[in-house]
Write a protein that holds these residues in place. Structure first.
Motif, short mmCIF file in Angstrom:
data_model
loop_
_atom_site.label_atom_id
_atom_site.label_comp_id
_atom_site.label_asym_id
_atom_site.label_seq_id
_atom_site.Cartn_x
_atom_site.Cartn_y
_atom_site.Cartn_z
N LEU A 75 9.92 -71.92 8.15
CA LEU A 75 10.45 -72.56 6.77
C LEU A 75 12.03 -72.46 6.70
O LEU A 75 12.45 -73.50 6.05
CB LEU A 75 9.53 -72.32 5.49
CG LEU A 75 10.01 -72.95 4.34
CD1 LEU A 75 9.77 -74.35 4.34
CD2 LEU A 75 9.32 -72.22 3.28
N SER A 76 12.47 -71.38 6.70
CA SER A 76 13.90 -71.00 6.59
C SER A 76 14.62 -71.87 7.48
O SER A 76 15.69 -72.46 7.29
CB SER A 76 14.21 -69.73 6.66
OG SER A 76 13.33 -69.09 5.69
N PHE A 77 14.26 -71.97 8.80
CA PHE A 77 14.95 -72.60 9.77
C PHE A 77 14.88 -74.38 9.39
O PHE A 77 16.08 -74.81 9.35
CB PHE A 77 14.47 -72.54 11.28
CG PHE A 77 14.72 -71.39 11.91
CD1 PHE A 77 16.06 -71.07 12.31
CD2 PHE A 77 13.81 -70.53 12.18
CE1 PHE A 77 16.61 -69.92 12.89
CE2 PHE A 77 14.38 -69.40 13.06
CZ PHE A 77 15.51 -69.12 13.32
N PHE A 78 13.88 -74.73 8.82
CA PHE A 78 13.93 -76.09 8.34
C PHE A 78 15.01 -76.21 7.45
O PHE A 78 15.48 -77.42 6.97
CB PHE A 78 12.51 -76.38 7.91
CG PHE A 78 12.40 -77.91 7.41
CD1 PHE A 78 12.41 -79.09 8.31
CD2 PHE A 78 12.15 -77.99 6.03
CE1 PHE A 78 12.32 -80.11 7.48
CE2 PHE A 78 11.97 -79.31 5.50
CZ PHE A 78 12.10 -80.33 6.38
N ILE A 79 14.79 -75.36 6.25
CA ILE A 79 15.59 -75.43 5.20
C ILE A 79 17.10 -75.42 5.58
O ILE A 79 18.15 -76.21 5.11
CB ILE A 79 15.64 -74.43 4.31
CG1 ILE A 79 14.06 -74.65 3.49
CG2 ILE A 79 16.52 -74.38 3.06
CD1 ILE A 79 13.54 -73.49 2.70
N ALA A 80 17.50 -74.40 6.44
CA ALA A 80 18.86 -74.21 7.08
C ALA A 80 19.20 -75.86 7.67
O ALA A 80 20.35 -76.08 7.64
CB ALA A 80 18.95 -73.21 8.22
N TRP A 81 18.29 -76.27 8.60
CA TRP A 81 18.69 -77.68 9.10
C TRP A 81 18.93 -78.76 7.99
O TRP A 81 19.79 -79.73 8.20
CB TRP A 81 17.38 -77.92 10.09
CG TRP A 81 17.71 -79.38 10.69
CD1 TRP A 81 18.30 -79.68 11.76
CD2 TRP A 81 16.86 -80.42 10.29
NE1 TRP A 81 18.33 -80.99 12.10
CE2 TRP A 81 17.26 -81.55 11.17
CE3 TRP A 81 15.98 -80.78 9.05
CZ2 TRP A 81 16.96 -82.89 10.95
CZ3 TRP A 81 15.71 -81.92 9.15
CH2 TRP A 81 16.16 -83.13 10.02
N THR A 82 18.07 -78.48 6.96
CA THR A 82 18.22 -79.62 5.90
C THR A 82 19.66 -79.61 5.16
O THR A 82 20.37 -80.40 5.08
CB THR A 82 17.20 -79.38 4.60
OG1 THR A 82 15.86 -79.62 5.37
CG2 THR A 82 17.33 -80.69 3.95
N PHE A 83 20.05 -78.18 5.20
CA PHE A 83 21.44 -77.94 4.53
C PHE A 83 22.36 -78.35 5.34
O PHE A 83 23.62 -78.82 4.96
CB PHE A 83 21.60 -76.57 4.05
CG PHE A 83 20.98 -76.15 2.78
CD1 PHE A 83 21.31 -76.77 1.73
CD2 PHE A 83 19.91 -75.35 2.52
CE1 PHE A 83 21.03 -76.49 0.41
CE2 PHE A 83 19.59 -74.84 1.55
CZ PHE A 83 20.03 -75.64 0.30
N TRP A 84 22.19 -78.03 6.96
CA TRP A 84 23.22 -78.61 7.87
C TRP A 84 23.54 -80.03 7.73
O TRP A 84 24.83 -80.36 8.05
CB TRP A 84 22.83 -77.90 8.96
CG TRP A 84 23.89 -78.33 10.36
CD1 TRP A 84 24.88 -77.36 10.61
CD2 TRP A 84 23.62 -79.21 11.43
NE1 TRP A 84 25.54 -78.12 11.80
CE2 TRP A 84 24.89 -79.08 12.05
CE3 TRP A 84 22.80 -80.46 11.52
CZ2 TRP A 84 25.14 -80.00 13.15
CZ3 TRP A 84 23.07 -81.40 12.52
CH2 TRP A 84 24.19 -81.18 13.26
#
Length: 707
Positions: free
Chosen positions: A365-374
């Motif tokens: 989930l954190s990787f997905f959130i980081a990708w969304t922010f990126w």
């Protein structure tokens, strides 16, 4: 106000405003998925009939005897009903605390601003507060039962004071919405099953605790803390160094009334998980989706078993589910719902503090959130993501600090080979890690698929570890028919990635049960929404109910008719003490008779008990020194450093050990290299010369120091 509605999609996506496809999948595709589900169920039935040949007629003949009312029925249920009321007040207080925190966290929203998920978030926050309040009491050295009772009284009063105005005001859906329609046929059938499954799950709260992990650390560690009134370093129980958020919750029950109250807390956490699944199902689609998803999750044999025993898996599932719910709410409008991201981080930390296996889902989930922010590429959003990560670490920090003080390694028992502490038997730690992996081959997706197939068809062989039942594997193909729905795609990817990472680390399915909740929602959505033809929908419903019913039937046989005899105490046929004195499935070689004998010896509060061979120390009446599996056996380590039996006795006397309980059958599990003849003879001479045997049964012996 926080927006919980799924945003409208562009027409080219072929997605309706409700998040459902405007065109149904091919009937041939759904028919093939249903045929696959039928095939898996038949394979499971065939294995059951061949390996466990118990006829239905024999089941029907034996079951009524288990419901025979015994002489202890009235007294037991009088006390249990009082405990149920007390546990309800505890959860009411937790909801009140969480709701107050939630409104403080969202000060610019009105009373109904958090939508239908508000009660779920309130319960999660409140339970987290109670757990860390208990941890604070232990850390300050004031965790006495009187303090618990005082805080419990204030908590009950606070809960009642908040409940009364909440009942008077409108806390449900806004008044401009149409009232709920009467339940349809599917809801009636599924709701009926839920009531039966909940009743069967609740019976687990009447069974005395025999779950090995609970007796070793889930309940044993907070019990040890309560005896001392503070945190206690337990160097011979490496499980005590894990984050024990759920054990802190159980400490409330242990302090107020004992083991049964703790079991009711476990049931309450599981019930809160069902509330969360139902509420999220209503948000995603409708009431039917929520009910079907609850039935799928609760109808899983391993889940019902977890309702019967005190564990940390249900709490992990509850907090991880709230993490996903908060993250999903943030995704609806990342700008307006920024605080929901922070709430997701906090719940993720609570999940990790319950069990480290939540790391798979939290990381993905954190990787997905980081990708969304990126994709946004703005500094402000980077800071928000870093704050989200900080909130994940926050609930873990107290446990890491405790470990650092006691061992110098904040992550112990992990990284013991690099961070210590000194004196750790690394071979024993590697043995524990290998046992936890349960023969997992690492990242081998093909073997993982076979593992899930085995759990679905032959996992009945071990209800405590891998009996997931055929339902998830049966209906997984049906969820592929709904991949046009955005949240279904995300959910499928999350489940697939999480379970792949989880199975690469462990093959104990119980440790990964939290990741089956998203799959339950996906399957429920596929059954409710993807089957356009009435015949297919009826077939899917019949198949689903058949699997759920068979799961409960099979599990009831294992829990009620085998040596577990799970209804004997609830029906008053035996007392809890008599029940615990006999060996049962998953409870061999009991030492309870020895513990019960010692309880009546009138020991002083500072007298300590040494347990040799046995690891299940929860029922010991005083502070107990003993070793967990894969730890150095205490008495053998002391014997290694002693030149003669007299020096060994002095070591026991210096620690105020006046009672030694020895379980010869369990002592066979002592690691090789410790139980050699020389050490065994020294221990035997010391017990015979300085102690007197005052009790013996087929499984355990009690030795008392001579005055």
């Amino acid at each position: 106000m926080i927006q919980f509605t799924v945003p409208k999609q562009k027409q080219r996506t072929a997605i309706s405003p409700t998040g459902e496809p405007t065109t149904s999948p091919s009937p041939w595709l759904t028919a093939a998925a249903l045929l696959w589900a039928t095939f898996v169920f038949i394979v499971h039935l065939r294995f059951y009939s061949e390996k466990i040949p118990v006829g239905f007629s024999l089941y029907c003949n034996q079951l009524p005897a288990e419901f025979t009312i015994g002489p202890n029925f009235a007294s037991f249920w009088f006390g249990h009903l009082l405990r149920m009321g007390g546990c309800f007040l505890l959860f009411l207080g937790a909801w009140s605390l969480g709701d107050a925190l939630l409104l403080w966290f969202f000060p610019d929203y009105d009373y109904t601003g958090l939508g239908p998920l508000r009660v779920v978030f309130s319960l999660g926050l409140g339970l987290g507060v109670l757990a860390y309040l208990a941890f604070g009491l232990f850390a300050l050295g004031i965790a006495h039962r009187g303090v618990y009772f005082g805080l419990y009284g204030m908590l009950c009063l606070f809960g009642i004071c908040r409940l009364i105005p909440a009942l008077r005001s409108s806390v449900g859906p806004p008044s401009d919405k149409t009232p709920d329609s009467p339940p349809n046929t599917t809801e009636k059938i599924v709701g009926g099953f839920l009531l039966v499954a909940l009743a069967f799950s609740f019976l687990g709260t009447t069974q005395p605790e025999i779950f090995y992990d609970a007796l070793v650390y889930h309940l044993a560690v907070p019990q040890t803390y309560l005896f001392a009134g503070r945190l206690v370093n337990m160097p011979y129980n490496h499980y005590s160094y894990l984050p024990l958020l759920t054990s802190m919750l159980y400490s409330w029950g242990l302090a107020i009334d004992g083991m049964y109250f703790a079991k009711l807390i476990n049931f309450g956490v599981g019930f809160c998980t069902l509330i969360a699944i139902y509420r999220w199902g209503r948000v995603l689609k409708d009431r039917t989706l929520g009910l079907v998803a609850c039935a799928i999750f609760l109808g899983t044999p391993l889940v019902i078993y977890l309702f019967w025993v005190t564990n940390s898996d249900l709490a992990t599932a509850f907090f991880l589910l709230q993490t996903l719910m908060a993250a999903w709410s943030w995704l609806q409008d990342p700008e307006k719902n920024r605080k929901m991201l922070y709430l997701a981080g906090l719940f993720a930390g609570l999940g990790l503090a319950s069990k480290y296996t939540a790391v798979f889902g939290v990381s993905i989930l954190s990787f997905f959130i980081a990708w969304t922010f990126w994709k946004k590429r703005e500094t402000l959003r980077v800071r928000a993501f870093l704050f989200y990560l900080t909130l994940i670490i926050l609930p873990l920090a107290p446990w890491w600090a405790r470990n650092y003080v006691y061992t110098g390694n904040p992550f112990f028992p992990y990284l013991a080979d690099t961070l210590g502490p000194k004196g750790t038997d690394l071979n024993l730690m590697r043995g524990w890690q290998d046992e936890t992996k349960d023969a997992s081959p690492g990242f081998r997706p093909v073997l993982h698929v076979k593992k899930m197939w085995d759990d679905a068809t032959t996992g009945v062989a071990n209800i405590a570890f891998n009996y997931i039942g055929p339902l998830f594997v049966s209906f997984f193909l049906l969820t592929l028919c709904a991949l046009k729905v955005p949240w279904v795609r995300l959910g499928t990817m999350f489940f697939s990635a999480s379970i792949l990472c989880g199975l690469s680390a462990t093959y104990i399915t119980r440790l990964l049960i939290a990741y089956y909740i998203p799959l339950a929602l996906l399957i429920a959505f596929a059954i409710v929404s993807m089957l356009s033809r009435p015949v297919q929908k009826r077939c899917a419903l019949i198949l689903l109910v058949s699997m759920l019913g068979f799961n409960v039937y099979l599990l009831s046989h294992m829990l009620l008719l085998t040596s577990i005899k799970g209804l004997r105490v609830a029906t008053g046929q035996v007392t809890p003490a008599d029940y615990l004195k006999e060996p049962r499935n998953y409870y061999p070689n009991p030492s309870y008779g020895a513990y019960e004998f010692v309880r009546h010896l009138g020991l002083r509060s500072d007298d300590q008990i040494l347990v040799a061979g046995e690891s299940r120390m929860f029922y010991s009446p005083n502070t107990t020194v003993g070793s967990a599996p894969h730890d150095i056996p205490v008495i053998f380590e002391w014997a290694i450093g002693s030149k003669d039996p007299e020096e060994l006795y002095r070591k026991l006397k210096s620690r105020n050990i006046s009672i030694v309980i020895f379980n010869p059958a369990e002592a066979r599990k002592i690691p090789a290299g410790y139980a050699n003849i020389h050490l065994s003879n020294m221990i035997a001479f010391m017990l015979g010369h300085y102690f007197q045997r005052v009790y013996a049964d087929p499984w355990a012996e009690v030795y008392r120091a001579k005055t």
